[in-house]
Design an enzyme around this catalytic site. Sequence first.
Site, mmCIF file in Angstrom:
data_model
loop_
_atom_site.group_PDB
_atom_site.id
_atom_site.type_symbol
_atom_site.label_atom_id
_atom_site.label_comp_id
_atom_site.label_asym_id
_atom_site.label_seq_id
_atom_site.Cartn_x
_atom_site.Cartn_y
_atom_site.Cartn_z
ATOM 1 N N SER A 222 0.313 1.442 4.315
ATOM 2 C CA SER A 222 -0.948 1.329 3.464
ATOM 3 C C SER A 222 -1.224 3.057 3.188
ATOM 4 O O SER A 222 -0.366 3.426 2.371
ATOM 5 C CB SER A 222 -1.947 0.844 4.544
ATOM 6 O OG SER A 222 -3.003 0.397 3.644
ATOM 7 N N ASP A 338 0.885 -9.642 -0.528
ATOM 8 C CA ASP A 338 -0.175 -8.532 -0.400
ATOM 9 C C ASP A 338 -1.134 -8.680 -1.466
ATOM 10 O O ASP A 338 -0.927 -8.213 -2.563
ATOM 11 C CB ASP A 338 0.577 -7.218 -0.295
ATOM 12 C CG ASP A 338 -0.262 -6.199 0.305
ATOM 13 O OD1 ASP A 338 -1.639 -6.297 0.343
ATOM 14 O OD2 ASP A 338 0.320 -5.082 0.760
ATOM 15 N N HIS A 369 -0.182 -8.020 3.814
ATOM 16 C CA HIS A 369 -0.343 -6.564 3.894
ATOM 17 C C HIS A 369 0.565 -6.080 4.994
ATOM 18 O O HIS A 369 0.348 -6.422 5.989
ATOM 19 C CB HIS A 369 -1.763 -6.046 3.895
ATOM 20 C CG HIS A 369 -1.881 -4.725 3.869
ATOM 21 N ND1 HIS A 369 -1.392 -3.730 2.710
ATOM 22 C CD2 HIS A 369 -2.548 -3.736 4.387
ATOM 23 C CE1 HIS A 369 -1.502 -2.837 2.703
ATOM 24 N NE2 HIS A 369 -2.444 -2.548 3.948
#
Length: 616
Positions: A222, A338, A369
């Site tokens: 991320s 995601d 995710h």
Amino acid sequence: MLLLRSARPVLSTLGVFTLLLAGRSNGNAAEPAKPVFKDGEAQVVKAFEDSDYWIRHDLWVETEFDSDGDGKLDRMHVSVTRPRQTESEGLKLPVIYNSSPYYAGTGAKGQEYFWNPRQELGQAPPERKHFGPVERTGMRPIISKRHEKDWVPRGYVVVHSSSPGTGLSQGCPTVGGDNESLAPKAVIDWLCGRADGYTTPDGDETVTADWCTGKVGMTGTSYNGTIPLAAATTGVEGLEAIIPVAPNTSYYHYYRSNGLVRHPYGYLGEDIDYLYDFIHSGPEARRDYCDCNVRDEEMLKQFDRVNGDYNDFWAGRDYLNDLEPLKAAVLMAHAFNDWNVVPEHSVRIYEALKAKGVPTQVFFHQGGHGGPPPIKMMNRWFTRYLHGVENDVEKDPRAWIVREKDKQDKPTSYPDYPNPDAEPVTLYLSAGAPEPGSLGITPTKDQGTETLVDNFSFDGASLAQAEWTEHRLIYTTPELKAPIHVSGTPRITIKLASSKPAVNLSVWLVSLPWNNDKNAKITDNIITRGWADPQNRNSITESEPLVPGQFYEVSFDLQPDDQIIPKGQQIGLMIFSSDKDFTLHPRPGTELTIDLDATSLSLPVVGGEETLGKAF
């Protein structure tokens, strides 16, 4: 010149000496510990395994920027974890480096701190409520213990750093600004002997990294996966390989979509200024300066939450624009489901890097995710580029995709992504509203128009399952007689008219019938999605208000996908306006009219039209 500093020494000099004596037998010195390789992978070395004998210390690396306006170059807080042999035996090792804005804690969560999505399109939003300062968490010298158990026993030093304006790092968080690229560059420069490290944030006692071979790899997920790409775009020497996992490669593509204000899934109302507040855990002395100059003067005045247009502010936070200096080998990882950091973030970079000619591979899975590649893939990547072992990883298949029902560590290899055998197939619409219409490979003429009425109260899953509703239009293929493999980026072309000068436009591609099993996930039926502002039909940099009742052609990509749709399902194209989970929520009632003859879907199908036709 201080070589080692630790707030809590993990291994004393006497301890090292004792261990060295214990390693002698019959008067012969034990073989010095060193990395071991088998089948092209770094192996766990017993002498590196015991974490009680790892050396940990922290320091501050001086950067080339002053982002907090105090007249001094900002220093980044860094922590190091390394095998004792880097001290006792002079062993030099490569580095796995991870940087993050999250290590020292984050701010308040909750809808009350997001922007209110109940906003009329094209109008200024109501002000957002700010929460108080983030309180730093964590104790020195450890910033984080992530990645240590994977990489230190395999013969790597693990380094962590807090990004600008977070934790004990100086500067301002800018959420994608240049300082967030230059900060990890400075740490890599220090690891390679080209920048200064200090024992304190303000002192002049220096620290060197004489245990580093000058080879550095980065990874993270991320935001932590964005930073490796950011560092690589500087072209810094010594950064040999990166593995970004679900990286945010463009903050515009995170908070906007084809001119539309769109929020990441699960964070309705979040925008870039909230993320700034959320991570701003840095030194209190400069918080007011950062808030005023970065958040208030830069973000709030330039992020354009009224029109959603792409501008210089967003272009400066789009790493696709900065790839020219990049030369590190890149293994991208992402999930097709995601909906936080949508898959286009990795696909757009992967395609650009292939064209650039740098060593590149991609790993995709069907989950949500996050989700790194299997450790074997990561190990081969870092072994090749950091240890220099010729394991032919660059000759491996370019694409690795976890198939439906398979385990995450069992991906299927493909020559590339998209699948080289995929061809775009054009699908056409036939009328049916307010019930489902049909979707097929043969166009039907003189279909006329169909109209839907915007109402954000109904979520997309409910609309897709409805047998009869005026709040969406949906068109379905015949039931599939054989599985269909979709691989690539679908594209929609819609000819539409709106009853108002501005309207949200949302498109879902779904697999029907809907799986309502209690253990099912909504993503089981989502093939892909996309959103656009028809005002940006000609350019994402400039909105052009719609003339109510006038028809316009709008074309845009849906999110990339690679999915095998099973036999017995139908492919459904759903067109609606406001997406309850992603877009703004204007007052219901806007009418959106679709010209069916001038609307079509381009779907990338492995085997092309012939294969899809046989499945019908």
